[in-house]
Write an enzyme that holds these catalytic residues in place. Structure first.
Site, PDB file in Angstrom:
ATOM      1  N   TYR A  38     -40.536  13.652  -9.556  1.00  0.00           N
ATOM      2  CA  TYR A  38     -39.215  14.235  -9.004  1.00  0.00           C
ATOM      3  C   TYR A  38     -38.657  14.974  -7.915  1.00  0.00           C
ATOM      4  O   TYR A  38     -39.712  15.223  -7.461  1.00  0.00           O
ATOM      5  CB  TYR A  38     -39.117  15.698  -9.850  1.00  0.00           C
ATOM      6  CG  TYR A  38     -37.550  16.550  -9.533  1.00  0.00           C
ATOM      7  CD1 TYR A  38     -36.546  16.162 -10.713  1.00  0.00           C
ATOM      8  CD2 TYR A  38     -38.203  17.797  -9.217  1.00  0.00           C
ATOM      9  CE1 TYR A  38     -35.483  16.904 -10.360  1.00  0.00           C
ATOM     10  CE2 TYR A  38     -36.506  18.589  -9.223  1.00  0.00           C
ATOM     11  CZ  TYR A  38     -35.499  18.450  -9.438  1.00  0.00           C
ATOM     12  OH  TYR A  38     -34.154  18.677  -9.482  1.00  0.00           O
ATOM     13  N   ASP A  73     -43.088  13.247   0.209  1.00  0.00           N
ATOM     14  CA  ASP A  73     -42.477  14.307  -1.162  1.00  0.00           C
ATOM     15  C   ASP A  73     -43.239  15.587  -0.603  1.00  0.00           C
ATOM     16  O   ASP A  73     -44.085  15.408  -2.335  1.00  0.00           O
ATOM     17  CB  ASP A  73     -41.478  14.177  -2.112  1.00  0.00           C
ATOM     18  CG  ASP A  73     -40.907  14.930  -2.421  1.00  0.00           C
ATOM     19  OD1 ASP A  73     -41.189  16.237  -2.063  1.00  0.00           O
ATOM     20  OD2 ASP A  73     -39.760  14.916  -3.307  1.00  0.00           O
ATOM     21  N   LYS A 133     -40.575  24.685  -1.844  1.00  0.00           N
ATOM     22  CA  LYS A 133     -41.437  25.420  -2.106  1.00  0.00           C
ATOM     23  C   LYS A 133     -42.275  27.074  -0.861  1.00  0.00           C
ATOM     24  O   LYS A 133     -40.988  27.889  -0.722  1.00  0.00           O
ATOM     25  CB  LYS A 133     -42.254  24.800  -3.178  1.00  0.00           C
ATOM     26  CG  LYS A 133     -40.859  24.449  -3.970  1.00  0.00           C
ATOM     27  CD  LYS A 133     -41.189  23.527  -4.687  1.00  0.00           C
ATOM     28  CE  LYS A 133     -40.376  22.953  -6.368  1.00  0.00           C
ATOM     29  NZ  LYS A 133     -40.715  21.990  -6.899  1.00  0.00           N
TER      30      LYS A 133
HETATM   31  C1  LIG Z   1     -39.123  20.943  -7.080  1.00  0.00           C
HETATM   32  C2  LIG Z   1     -38.722  20.061  -5.429  1.00  0.00           C
HETATM   33  C3  LIG Z   1     -37.898  18.814  -5.591  1.00  0.00           C
HETATM   34  C4  LIG Z   1     -37.227  20.218  -5.257  1.00  0.00           C
HETATM   35  O1  LIG Z   1     -36.955  21.204  -4.638  1.00  0.00           O
HETATM   36  P1  LIG Z   1     -35.695  22.460  -4.810  1.00  0.00           P
HETATM   37  O2  LIG Z   1     -35.623  23.381  -3.814  1.00  0.00           O
HETATM   38  O3  LIG Z   1     -36.159  22.410  -6.459  1.00  0.00           O
HETATM   39  O4  LIG Z   1     -34.654  21.389  -4.226  1.00  0.00           O
HETATM   40  C5  LIG Z   1     -37.760  17.506  -4.936  1.00  0.00           C
HETATM   41  N1  LIG Z   1     -39.484  17.109  -5.070  1.00  0.00           N
HETATM   42  C6  LIG Z   1     -40.674  17.967  -5.435  1.00  0.00           C
HETATM   43  C7  LIG Z   1     -41.914  17.111  -5.140  1.00  0.00           C
HETATM   44  C8  LIG Z   1     -40.332  18.949  -6.051  1.00  0.00           C
HETATM   45  O5  LIG Z   1     -41.536  19.188  -6.732  1.00  0.00           O
END
Ligand SMILES: *Cc1c(COP(=O)(O)O)cnc(C)c1O
Length: 428
Positions: free
Chosen positions: A143, A237, A265
């Site tokens: 994701y 990511d 995060k």
């Molecule tokens: C949570 C997450 C996102 C998206 O971040 P948001 O702040 O919810 O937009 C993108 N990549 C990874 C790996 C994530 O865990």
């Protein structure tokens, strides 16, 4: 026990689609009503019915110091008194940028945004602008936020040009997204055979959005080689794994170096912050230095930056916390495993720093198909039983759990006791 939450959920439902502002919060895959939260305190959550929970979600990752950490709270309160937002440069942005640049040898310059989604979306545009190519490779089960070109469904493990996994995303936008299988290098090679127009591979080097599924080292090395051979960029990511798996995320574990890194995060300490960084050569393509446009009214918001800075300084000055967090995560997972074993329920676990994951599965999980083959009904029942016993776990089998620095040994022990009872009720 959940009366006030049930009422609150109904009320919310009338004015907010599904009653929530992010779908997973609705508890659809585990059933029941999501507890509405009144407040957090350290390792605990309190809902509006007065129930107390040990919190292993921690706002889906950001709260590595738990709720209401005094240092972060004070940094925010000090900053709030000077004004909430200016849309003009502030020193606190530079300070946080310096901390990140000094931490990651893959990052010379970094740009701040307001979410992980925005960070990844911008990183992709930069990779495409820098390479002059259009296609991207993403992995089923990873994701990367909800931007159009990344909302592409898993094609039963087969490598295929992606089709959108949500109405509202035109196929024209996802036809540049090639899907590959996690931990399967051949599936990535196939993408490069199908297209000579690949700008980048994007990967969660420690996947946390199909449950916890780390990439193996050989696989990451293979991705690096394929990128180098084909003039494509490698994007890690680390929105979730950054400052969670280790201080430098997956990059504290693997020797493979990405070209672009996305963060989020933990970087905001609970405030809305995302970031993407790379070496100068790549970052100089970004507006206003370069031609690739990217902007944000609230980007680098000083209050959010202050929370991030306080959090990052605290992490840097206590490097041993990851040993402690990892030990607690392992103890918790060993406890869950023993509880499952006692009832002869097929179960596997994994840990990376403060991240933990488990599947109701007899087999190793190395990609999204394996994850989908786990017993999600058993998970749903387990989740309900744990919630009843005051343990707040992520409400989906495809999420990762988190330990915070204020999660105590006693919390872990109590959670394991609850797990034994929950596993027993699964057998009945
Ligand atoms: C949570 C997450 C996102 C998206 O971040 P948001 O702040 O919810 O937009 C993108 N990549 C990874 C790996 C994530 O865990």
């Amino acid at each position: 026990m959940f009366e006030n939450s049930i009422k609150a959920f109904k009320e919310a439902y009338n004015v907010i689609p599904g009653g929530v502002d992010s779908p997973v919060r609705a508890f659809s895959s585990v059933g029941g009503t999501p507890p509405f939260i009144d407040r957090g305190e350290g390792a605990y959550l309190f809902d509006i019915d007065g129930n107390k929970y040990i919190d292993y979600v921690q706002s889906w990752g950001p709260l590595i110091f738990g709720h209401c950490d005094r240092d972060i709270e004070n940094a925010v309160l000090d900053r709030v008194k000077k004004g909430l937002s200016f849309g003009a440069p502030t020193n606190v942005e530079t300070e946080l940028a310096k901390e990140i640049v000094s931490l990651f040898d893959t990052i010379d310059k970094v740009r701040f945004v307001s979410s992980g989604t925005e960070a990844v979306m911008s990183a992709l545009r930069l990779a495409r602008g820098f390479s002059g190519k259009d296609d991207i490779v993403k992995f089923a089960g990873c994701y990367h936020g909800h931007s159009d070109s990344l909302l592409v469904q898993a094609g039963s493990g087969a490598v295929t040009f992606g089709s959108p996994s949500s109405p509202g995303v035109p196929e024209d936008l996802t036809k540049h997204t090639l899907l590959a299988t996690y931990n399967d290098l051949d599936s990535v090679k196939k993408c490069f055979e199908d297209s000579d127009n690949i700008a980048c591979i994007i990967i969660e080097p420690i996947a946390g959005n199909m449950g916890l599924v780390p990439a193996n080292e050989k696989f990451l090395e293979g991705l690096r080689e394929l990128c180098d051979k084909n003039g494509a960029l490698l994007i890690f990511d680390e929105v979730m794994s950054g400052f969670r798996a280790t201080l430098t995320g997956a990059q504290g574990i693997t020797k493979v170096k990405p070209d672009i890194v996305t963060l989020g995060k933990v970087i905001g300490g609970g405030m809305p912050v995302g970031a993407f960084g790379a070496r100068s050569e790549i970052m100089s393509y970004l507006s206003p230095e370069g031609p690739v446009y990217q902007a944000g009214t609230l980007s680098g918001n000083p209050v959010a930056m202050s929370a991030g800075l306080a959090s990052l300084k605290k992490l840097k000055s206590n490097p041993s916390i990851y040993v402690d967090l990892g030990a607690k995560a392992k103890r918790l997972m060993q406890g869950f495993q023993a509880a499952a074993d006692a009832e002869e329920i097929p179960f596997i676990t994994d840990v990376r720093g403060s991240m933990f994951g488990f599947f109701f599965s007899a087999n190793e999980v190395k990609d999204f198909t394996d994850a989908q083959n786990s017993d999600t009904e058993a998970f749903a029942k387990f989740h309900q039983e744990m919630l009843k016993r005051g343990v707040y776990l992520a409400c989906s089998a495809y999420e990762t759990g988190f330990i915070s620095t204020v999660t105590t040994d006693e919390d872990i022990e109590n959670t394991i006791i609850a797990a034994y009872e929950a596993m027993r009720s699964l057998r009945d």
